[in-house]
Design an enzyme around this catalytic site. Structure first.
Site, PDB file in Angstrom:
ATOM      1  N   GLN B  32      93.572  85.004  32.396  1.00 20.03           N
ATOM      2  CA  GLN B  32      94.050  83.769  31.775  1.00 20.03           C
ATOM      3  C   GLN B  32      93.187  82.578  32.162  1.00 20.03           C
ATOM      4  O   GLN B  32      92.379  82.653  33.077  1.00 20.03           O
ATOM      5  CB  GLN B  32      95.500  83.512  32.213  1.00 20.03           C
ATOM      6  CG  GLN B  32      95.685  83.498  33.721  1.00 20.03           C
ATOM      7  CD  GLN B  32      97.092  83.892  34.170  1.00 20.03           C
ATOM      8  OE1 GLN B  32      98.051  83.798  33.418  1.00 20.03           O
ATOM      9  NE2 GLN B  32      97.210  84.348  35.409  1.00 20.03           N
ATOM     10  N   HIS B  63     111.762  76.508  42.595  1.00 20.41           N
ATOM     11  CA  HIS B  63     111.581  77.404  43.742  1.00 20.41           C
ATOM     12  C   HIS B  63     112.837  77.529  44.605  1.00 20.41           C
ATOM     13  O   HIS B  63     113.154  78.608  45.097  1.00 20.41           O
ATOM     14  CB  HIS B  63     110.363  76.960  44.572  1.00 20.41           C
ATOM     15  CG  HIS B  63     109.078  77.175  43.837  1.00 20.41           C
ATOM     16  ND1 HIS B  63     108.119  76.192  43.692  1.00 20.41           N
ATOM     17  CD2 HIS B  63     108.608  78.245  43.155  1.00 20.41           C
ATOM     18  CE1 HIS B  63     107.109  76.668  42.969  1.00 20.41           C
ATOM     19  NE2 HIS B  63     107.390  77.910  42.625  1.00 20.41           N
ATOM     20  N   GLU B 107     101.166  89.932  42.706  1.00 21.18           N
ATOM     21  CA  GLU B 107     100.640  89.002  41.699  1.00 21.18           C
ATOM     22  C   GLU B 107      99.474  89.698  41.004  1.00 21.18           C
ATOM     23  O   GLU B 107      98.594  90.241  41.654  1.00 21.18           O
ATOM     24  CB  GLU B 107     100.210  87.705  42.407  1.00 21.18           C
ATOM     25  CG  GLU B 107      99.294  86.779  41.634  1.00 21.18           C
ATOM     26  CD  GLU B 107      99.917  86.165  40.369  1.00 21.18           C
ATOM     27  OE1 GLU B 107     100.986  85.550  40.455  1.00 21.18           O
ATOM     28  OE2 GLU B 107      99.299  86.326  39.286  1.00 21.18           O
ATOM     29  N   ASP B 157     109.331  86.113  39.345  1.00 20.17           N
ATOM     30  CA  ASP B 157     108.875  84.725  39.235  1.00 20.17           C
ATOM     31  C   ASP B 157     107.669  84.742  38.290  1.00 20.17           C
ATOM     32  O   ASP B 157     106.535  84.522  38.690  1.00 20.17           O
ATOM     33  CB  ASP B 157     108.488  84.268  40.649  1.00 20.17           C
ATOM     34  CG  ASP B 157     108.002  82.832  40.703  1.00 20.17           C
ATOM     35  OD1 ASP B 157     108.018  82.147  39.663  1.00 20.17           O
ATOM     36  OD2 ASP B 157     107.575  82.400  41.797  1.00 20.17           O
ATOM     37  N   PRO B 164     100.426  89.103  29.846  1.00 18.43           N
ATOM     38  CA  PRO B 164     100.663  90.055  30.939  1.00 18.43           C
ATOM     39  C   PRO B 164     102.126  90.138  31.388  1.00 18.43           C
ATOM     40  O   PRO B 164     102.564  91.166  31.893  1.00 18.43           O
ATOM     41  CB  PRO B 164      99.767  89.543  32.076  1.00 18.43           C
ATOM     42  CG  PRO B 164      99.281  88.193  31.674  1.00 18.43           C
ATOM     43  CD  PRO B 164      99.377  88.130  30.189  1.00 18.43           C
TER      44      PRO B 164
END
Lengths: 277, 277
Positions: B32, B63, B107, B157, B164
């Site tokens: 990205q 958060h 991640e 999150d 993706p």
């Protein structure tokens, strides 16, 4: 195809922009520029001096919350005063309460009422109800000259605190409102965004706390208003909106308000609590 | 002076625009476009593929709420998995809970982690804590290959359900999450705006309800996200977030979350309730 967009400057550094199909109306009245736009996302939109007032898609949130919180808190609201609110949305919600006998709408700009009647019947149609008196007048002067003990609920459904509405956010004005309310009367005012108008919220809350035995602030989510989060401040002589017993109350048809939300909308995020200290 | 503005297309018909002082960083990773902007209103802002992820001024809301609701609901969270969240803000909040022994962050894009470490230390610094393992991997594959009964809490999150992150909103993915959770485990996922993503919210809630004995949705106000109102969906095997007894729980330092909000954020406006029927 013509690519038309309307932009509102929400703060010096943030713009809200939405695509419009067409401009349905625009004029400049004695007080302000009045526009009705047909937006693609939110349906018809009323804009005063470049600021979004209400849209057909999300108006229910503001109008339900500014009305039903005070009118359900008061045990028997008969006489209701609305300052501003020329579009009629608040009036429509007030008339859902069976005890209401008379609603006086004091709007400074006759053209807002007329334009709303013409272009936004979904919002304004209740203005024609026989329990409603429309009074074209400056709300500040109107309240100053009222005799005592007139209204059960006074709703300040104003524009932002610039221009004609500025005086609706002052200590002096709230004192006149207090006097005009009955002994168990309730004031509610729209008091802007907790993200972008913190000092205003602090000041108004302090003023209302000084005058009324009970002062409370609650929040609602309005996507077309700056930050999407909006505050309302209540001043009450006798009844606490948070401890209202709603169990045996009549039901009314809503899209946002519920009896559970009546309580939970007063539960504030930490940073909003801190503003009120 | 150069008049610089950043615009996010929030929907086909609505743009959010904010003034920027400068572009601190921009690059295109394997996955990205990644940008860090210095905005005038919200401080530094992380933008992925043109979409606002988080800003220094309002990141606390997202958060805190994605973390403390599930971690306070679970009586003793030790092992926590975060899918996405490469900026590290969720990790920072998780580590405020004293019972936590290990947090794994999965991640997909290493560059999000690296850029956050470099430009957003206010948000990312907890990534260096010794209880944290950063695993650069596709979260969907990672969860599929996990053994059963691994984690007490799994936090999704993610970015929006395009590109993706799309697979993170599917029934199949939630089934693997269920299997990876302990017998009293809890899933939480960010699930977009109730104004602009109604069908997604309906579908995700239905999927999670199908798999987990307890499914609940709550809301939080995030000014830089579309509509300013954001939803989170919880799937829980044993503990109901709404009936958690928080009275004797330790306190943690927050700017949005409070123990009263833990309950009231589940009280939904009528139109959101209707989405979940």
């Amino acid at each position: 195809m013509l690519d038309l967009w309307f932009t509102e400057k929400q703060t010096k550094n943030v713009n809200f922009t939405c695509r419009i199909a067409r401009t349905l109306h625009t004029e400049t009245s004695k007080f302000q520029n009045i526009a009705v736009l047909e937006t693609e996302e939110f349906g018809k939109m009323l804009v005063l001096d470049g600021t979004v007032q209400t849209t057909v898609e999300d108006e229910f949130i503001y109008h339900e919350m500014i009305t039903h919180i005070p009118l359900y808190t008061h045990p028997n609201p008969k006489m209701v005063l609305v300052i501003g609110g020329g579009d009629g949305g608040t009036i429509r919600e007030i008339l859902k309460h069976p005890s209401v006998e008379l609603v006086v709408l004091v709007e400074i700009d006759e053209r807002v009422v007329e334009v709303s009647k013409m272009f936004l019947p979904e919002i304004s149609s209740a203005l024609n109800d026989k329990r409603v008196r429309v009074n074209i007048n400056d709300g500040i002067e109107y309240v100053k000259n009222l005799e005592s003990n007139n209204y059960d609920v006074i709703i300040v459904d104003s524009t932002d605190p610039v221009g004609p509405a500025e005086g609706l956010f002052t200590l002096d004005f709230y004192k006149h409102v207090f006097k005009s309310l009955t002994d168990d009367g309730i004031l509610i005012a729209q008091t802007e965004s907790p993200f972008f108008n913190r000092s205003l919220i602090k000041r108004v809350y302090k003023n209302i706390s000084t005058i009324f035995p009970i002062a409370k602030l609650f929040l609602a989510n309005i996507p077309t208003y700056p930050s999407g989060l909006w505050s309302f401040t209540i001043g009450s002589k006798k009844y606490d909106p948070v401890s209202t017993n709603l169990q045996d109350k009549y039901d009314i048809d809503c899209k946002y308000y519920t009896k559970e939300l009546h309580r939970s909308c007063f539960v504030l995020p930490k940073f909003v609590q801190e503003l009120l200290k």
